[in-house]
Scaffold this motif. Structure first.
Motif: not given
Length: 127
Positions: A80-100
């Motif tokens: 959906x090209x939701x920039x606001x959601x991507x701003x909050x999800x971006x740091x979480x993505x890095x966190x999930x990848x590290x945890x994985x």
């Protein structure tokens, strides 16, 4: 003396002649080279992300559920090209990848391959 020198010269000539044939051999191009195409890549759907394998290791099972849910949210925001959601999800993505990665080191041996395959599958959905 001639009996020793002549056979040595003959063997040296033969060895160099044989090795030159191999060096000068022309390699023929492949008749049917493999072709890689991006168009043949499998399409991923939200249903694929929703199917989460269960793991005996409780922490891995909980992480798999959370990460799968996160990836589906991330894909929706990206689609959906939701920039606001991507701003909050971006740091979480890095966190999930590290945890994985950290969790993959602790998962028992009998589930390690399945867990790594699961992580790789989710990573392919993100890209």
């Amino acid at each position: 003396m001639k009996k020793i020198v002549y056979p040595m010269l003959l063997s040296a000539v033969l060895l160099t002649a044989c090795s030159k044939k191999e060096e000068n051999k022309i390699q023929e191009p492949m008749t049917d080279p493999p072709v890689e195409s991006v168009n043949n890549a499998p399409q991923t759907t939200a249903e694929d992300v929703a199917t989460v394998p269960s793991f005996k290791y409780a922490e891995a099972d909980q992480f798999a559920q959370e990460y799968s849910k996160f990836v589906s949210e991330f894909k929706t925001a990206t689609a959906n090209n939701d920039k606001e959601a991507l701003k909050t999800l971006g740091p979480k993505l890095n966190e999930y990848q590290k945890r994985g990665v950290e969790l993959a080191k602790r998962v028992p041996q009998d589930e390690a391959v399945a867990f790594q395959d699961f992580l790789n599958k989710l990573e392919s959905y993100i890209k």
